[in-house]
Design an enzyme around this catalytic site. Structure first.
Site, PDB file in Angstrom:
ATOM      1  N   ASP A 167       0.857  -1.174   0.000  1.00 51.97           N
ATOM      2  CA  ASP A 167       0.000   0.000   0.000  1.00 51.97           C
ATOM      3  C   ASP A 167       0.899   1.232   0.000  1.00 51.97           C
ATOM      4  O   ASP A 167       1.876   1.305   0.762  1.00 51.97           O
ATOM      5  CB  ASP A 167      -0.904   0.000   1.230  1.00 51.97           C
ATOM      6  CG  ASP A 167      -1.970   1.067   1.127  1.00 51.97           C
ATOM      7  OD1 ASP A 167      -3.006   0.800   0.496  1.00 51.97           O
ATOM      8  OD2 ASP A 167      -1.751   2.179   1.656  1.00 51.97           O
ATOM      9  N   LEU A 168       0.595   2.178  -0.883  1.00 49.06           N
ATOM     10  CA  LEU A 168       1.428   3.371  -0.995  1.00 49.06           C
ATOM     11  C   LEU A 168       1.110   4.351   0.133  1.00 49.06           C
ATOM     12  O   LEU A 168      -0.063   4.577   0.482  1.00 49.06           O
ATOM     13  CB  LEU A 168       1.204   4.047  -2.342  1.00 49.06           C
ATOM     14  CG  LEU A 168       1.486   3.177  -3.583  1.00 49.06           C
ATOM     15  CD1 LEU A 168       1.319   4.022  -4.842  1.00 49.06           C
ATOM     16  CD2 LEU A 168       2.875   2.567  -3.523  1.00 49.06           C
ATOM     17  N   ASP A 223      -4.504   2.566  -4.336  1.00 49.26           N
ATOM     18  CA  ASP A 223      -3.043   2.496  -4.235  1.00 49.26           C
ATOM     19  C   ASP A 223      -2.612   1.204  -3.559  1.00 49.26           C
ATOM     20  O   ASP A 223      -1.597   1.158  -2.885  1.00 49.26           O
ATOM     21  CB  ASP A 223      -2.515   3.716  -3.464  1.00 49.26           C
ATOM     22  CG  ASP A 223      -3.134   3.822  -2.076  1.00 49.26           C
ATOM     23  OD1 ASP A 223      -4.070   3.040  -1.788  1.00 49.26           O
ATOM     24  OD2 ASP A 223      -2.692   4.677  -1.279  1.00 49.26           O
TER      25      ASP A 223
END
Length: 947
Positions: free
Chosen positions: A532-533, A576
């Site tokens: 996950d960004l 994301d």
């Protein structure tokens, strides 16, 4: 009287030849049809060959003047002439064929003896033919028969029946050949089958028993042998006196005792009577009684028959256990029963009739005689058979054995073989133009006629099907042109359905398919990585969504660069959020190091429009345990990711048992959902649908939402999987239906007439057997206004009869049926035709940017026309602009639905939307009155007023 004795002997000799008929029938009936003629010809050849060699040498060796009690030295080539002079007196016991006094009586008696003994010699040779049937070559058999009749049998007969023979001199008793005839043939048969080995396939893993050619022929052979045995024993004394009748009667009694024994044993042990067991048992009783039938009493003869039958059954089982293949049971019948009968002389014959003067002494003499004969047969026939076997003259070739010796050895063909050959020719060539030959007025001819008729029908069917295929091909060619555009769109849709449009890597649907059939490499384990960004929202807010898209593309490209084709896979499953599946050899340190390297690679900054962008990444990973479903491993990796994000940015966390405790959050959600149904937390949003041509409100689609007490309004993608997992989909559908009908009737009470309202129906709800009954019992269903949208989980390509019947019953209740996502592959044309829906909802993928893509307009026109052809209206969802709405209306769409018309909204918002829409419609009407009334402007105005 001597002339009468001679006549009696001649008659008995001719009757003994019935034994040959019996052997021929028994052996031909026992073997398979493909070998029956070969066996019969061997039996006939025996009479010819044995008669010749016995005349040349055998008779002299047997009854000529004895040399030391071992062999006859004269009497070869007997003249067998007619002598009319001389006296006819009884041949003295010491007379032999070498005597010079060839008076009329003696010459006639010698001729009778020759005839009788020739029949005996033929019997000994024929015994062998049954044992070696179906695999011995004809030439090898001829050599065996000649040796047996010309040398082996005559010397044994000399020892036992010549007055000066060695065994006779010491008191050995064998009245009619239990040893001389039957044991000699039996020993030869045993040696031959040992050299030959079993028939092909006889003792494989299935232990096959080959089917007899004719049980009736076997039974006839057994009866003929029984009759011939009376002559066998009745003529062995060479005189006709008062002893003949008792001898023949006791012969019949021994056969009867053997037959009764076989019947009783068969019923007690097997539960039925087998033909070969009964026939061979009777023959075994006859053989056993032959040695002393002239000296025993009737009861003793019966018991000897019983012993002979039991011996046959026992030895037969022993041979099968040793995998010694005796086709007709010659060894158990003639050898084993003959030995038992010979040894039984010592205990069955009255004491005063024993030459040895004691039973024990007589037993020793009988054993000596059996042993001498056995040694002699083995010493002569063993080397002969070994030599024949070495030269390939003994056993037939495997191919000939499979074809059958009738054809291979004797070139005997039959109609059945010819018919089978024709059928094989058809099988090999695949061409049936030449029919098989039909022999009129025969059973095989009738079979061949029917086979030809079958070929006629097959060719007719093939021609008809080829014609049908040709017509179908022509129709398909016409249809293919019309469907090319749709197929292309479906391909694009299929790829787009499984791949993220922005990054090009797999999306959530592809992930779901992958989880159902994961790729695993032997010797390695699967590492599941969840990413996950971090600070992604900041980039979006600061530099715009284009910069955010660039970040996602860079991450996807870097992630894909670390994947090995065919082994590793990467997916974008959210805004994301990414997931990867990597094959590693070590689930410990190697997995940790790989995830750290991956995070380092992803954290590398990059330039976007001369701006250096830096973002963070959180990584959670788990290694799939043996036997663990990949979905479970992914859930554990997700839990590790949540832990990494909660620890701050740029962390790599491996799943641990402590992290697993966080899974309780999901359990709480499941618990909350169960309570949500009970506490009525499920709410409904209404998305309006308008009539394309008039802009009139024509209906609303009711969409489910969950008003969670803590997490707020949740969309179906969050709670539908929970509902399916909890098997609550049907309950959820019922709750939404209640809310939809409440909203419908509330609108009605407020004076808003809504023509239709639609709800989604899951496969579980449609499969509920109580669905129709529940709907029938409701009084709030507006007939003709309620529509059920079938979700794609109802697989219309393979719709069952139960589903079709259920849908028909729903239609009878006034409920319309609408197919959702039509054209995307979830609902096929075949499924639509089978279902006969009222509406087809065309997926948003076909409506997107349709005003700028003429090819898509052609495709949409085809879909609309296709719906019209099955009598269904079309609902187009995903309409985002008025330009798209105008094009769709022009193409003939019936109903439009999309954000440009109205987003999903609560009931109160729907009321406000409707009021605003009514006001806009009035304004638009006034405005339209000031224009020049052109049709396109009026249509555009009606559409815009709907918004």
């Amino acid at each position: 009287m001597a002339e009468f004795d001679t006549a009696w002997t001649v008659i008995m000799a001719l009757l003994v030849l019935i034994l040959q008929c019996g052997f021929l029938c028994l052996e031909s009936g026992t073997v398979r049809e493909k070998n029956a003629a070969n066996v019969a010809l061997k039996n006939i050849a025996d009479i010819c060959l044995v008669g010749t060699v016995f005349w040349i040498a055998g008779f002299g060796l047997m009854f000529g003047s004895s040399l030391g009690g071992l062999v006859g030295v004269d009497g070869f080539f007997p003249n067998l002439s007619n002598v009319v002079t001389g006296t006819a007196g009884h041949v003295p016991d010491h007379a032999h064929v070498g005597d010079a006094d060839h008076s009329g009586g003696l010459e006639a008696h010698v001729s009778a003896m020759f005839l009788f003994q020739t029949a005996f010699a033929a019997t000994a040779a024929t015994i062998v033919s049954g044992a070696v049937a179906e695999r011995e070559r004809f030439l090898g058999y001829i050599a065996t028969s000649l040796t047996l009749a010309g040398l082996v049998y005559p010397l044994v007969g000399h020892w036992v029946w010549n007055p000066a023979g060695g065994l006779r001199q010491i008191g050995f008793i064998d009245f009619a050949g239990a040893t001389v005839v039957h044991s000699v043939g039996g020993w030869t048969a045993l040696i031959a089958v040992l050299f030959l080995g079993p028939r092909l396939g006889r003792y494989g893993h299935k232990n096959r028993f080959f089917e007899e050619n004719s049980v009736s022929l076997m039974a006839l052979g057994g009866i003929l042998l029984w009759i011939g045995w009376g002559a066998f024993n009745g003529g062995s004394a060479m005189v006709f006196n008062a002893d003949v009748a008792p001898v023949v009667a006791r012969t019949m009694l021994s056969a009867a005792g053997a037959g009764v024994t076989c019947i009783v044993v068969g019923l007690l042990v097997n539960g039925h009577i087998r033909a070969e067991l009964l026939i061979n048992g009777i023959l075994g009783g006859l053989v056993a009684g032959t040695a002393a039938i002239h000296l025993v009493t009737g009861p003793v003869a019966f018991l000897i028959g019983v012993a002979g039958a039991l011996t046959v059954m026992f030895v037969r089982d022993v041979l099968d256990a040793l995998k010694i293949d005796d086709v007709v049971g010659a060894v158990p019948v003639h050898l084993a029963a003959g030995v038992v009968g010979t040894l039984a002389v010592a205990v069955a014959v009255p004491y005063e009739a024993l030459p040895a003067g004691s039973r024990l002494g007589q037993l020793g003499i009988q054993i000596l005689g059996v042993g001498v004969v056995a040694a002699w047969v083995m010493a002569t026939m063993g080397p002969l058979l070994w030599m024949l076997n070495r030269r390939g003259l003994l056993r037939a070739k495997p191919r000939d054995e499979v074809r059958g010796l009738n054809l291979a050895e004797n070139n005997q063909r039959n109609a059945l073989l010819d018919l089978l050959e024709d059928m094989k020719r058809h099988q090999r060539s695949g061409r049936f133009s030449q029919r098989v030959r039909v022999e009129p007025s025969t059973r095989l001819g009738a079979l061949a006629y029917r086979y030809n008729r079958v070929l006629d029908r097959v060719e007719t069917e093939i021609a008809q099907r080829i014609d049908a295929l040709r017509r179908e091909r022509d129709m398909r060619a016409i249809a293919e042109d019309a469907f090319d555009a749709m197929c292309e769109a479906q391909k694009e849709s299929a790829w787009a359905a499984r791949h993220d449009k922005l990054t090009g890597i797999g999306n959530r649907k592809y992930l779901e398919d992958f989880l159902a059939a994961p790729v695993q490499v032997p010797g390695e384990v699967t590492l599941v990585i969840a990413l996950d960004l971090d600070r992604f929202k900041e980039i979006n807010d600061t530099y715009g969504h284009a910069a955010g898209d660039a970040v996602l593309q860079v991450v996807a490209r870097r992630l894909s660069g670390r994947m090995q084709d065919g082994r590793d896979f990467a997916f974008r499953i959210g805004g994301d959020e990414f997931t990867a599946f990597v094959q590693v050899s070590d689930g410990g340190a190697e997995a940790e190091e790989l995830c750290q390297d991956l995070a380092f690679t992803l954290l590398e900054p990059f330039y976007y429009q001369e701006v250096r962008l830096r973002f963070g990444v959180s990584v959670g990973f788990a290694v799939m345990d043996p036997g663990e479903p990949l979905k479970s491993t992914l859930r554990r990796a997700d839990l590790a990711l949540y832990e990494a994000k909660s620890s701050g940015s740029d962390h790599v966390v491996a799943y641990s048992d402590a992290i697993g405790q966080a899974h309780s959050d999901k359990m709480n959600l499941i618990r909350d959902f169960r309570e949500a149904l009970e506490r009525n937390e499920i709410t409904a949003l209404f998305q309006p649908q308008i009539e394309a041509k008039t802009g009139r409100l024509i209906g609303c689609e009711v969409l489910a939402r969950w008003q969670h007490p803590h997490r707020g309004l949740l969309t179906p993608d969050l709670f539908l999987p929970i509902a399916e997992e909890m098997s609550c989909s049907a309950d959820l559908d019922l709750a939404v239906l209640d809310l939809a009908l409440q909203g419908y009737w509330e609108l009605h009470r407020q004076g808003i007439e809504l023509p239709g309202i639609s709800v989604n129906v899951s496969a579980a709800r449609l499969a509920d057997p109580q669905l129709v009954a529940e709907l029938q019992n409701r009084d709030d269903i507006p007939r003709g206004a309620l529509t059920f949208e079938l979700l794609e989980t109802v697989f219309l390509d393979s719709i069952s009869d139960d589903y079709a019947q259920k849908i028909a019953m729903l239609k009878d209740l006034g409920i319309s049926i609408e197919i959702d996502d039509f054209g995307t592959g979830h609902a096929s044309i075949a499924g639509v035709l089978a279902l006969q829906p009222d509406r087809l909802k065309i997926d948003r993928v076909f409506a997107s940017e349709i005003d700028r893509k003429p090819a898509r307009q052609d495709l949409m026109r085809g879909l609309i026309e296709m719906a019209a052809s099955v009598g269904a209206e079309t609902v187009v969802e995903g309409v985002e602009t008025w330009e798209e709405a105008r094009v769709l209306t022009t193409l003939g769409a019936d109903v439009l639905q999309g954000y440009v018309i109205g987003r999903p909204m609560a009931f109160e918002d729907l009321l406000r939307w409707h009021s605003a829409r009514e006001g806009q419609a009035e304004t638009a009407a006034v405005h339209d009155g000031q224009l020049d009334g052109r049709q396109d402007q009026g249509q555009d105005s009606s559409l815009r007023s709907a918004g």
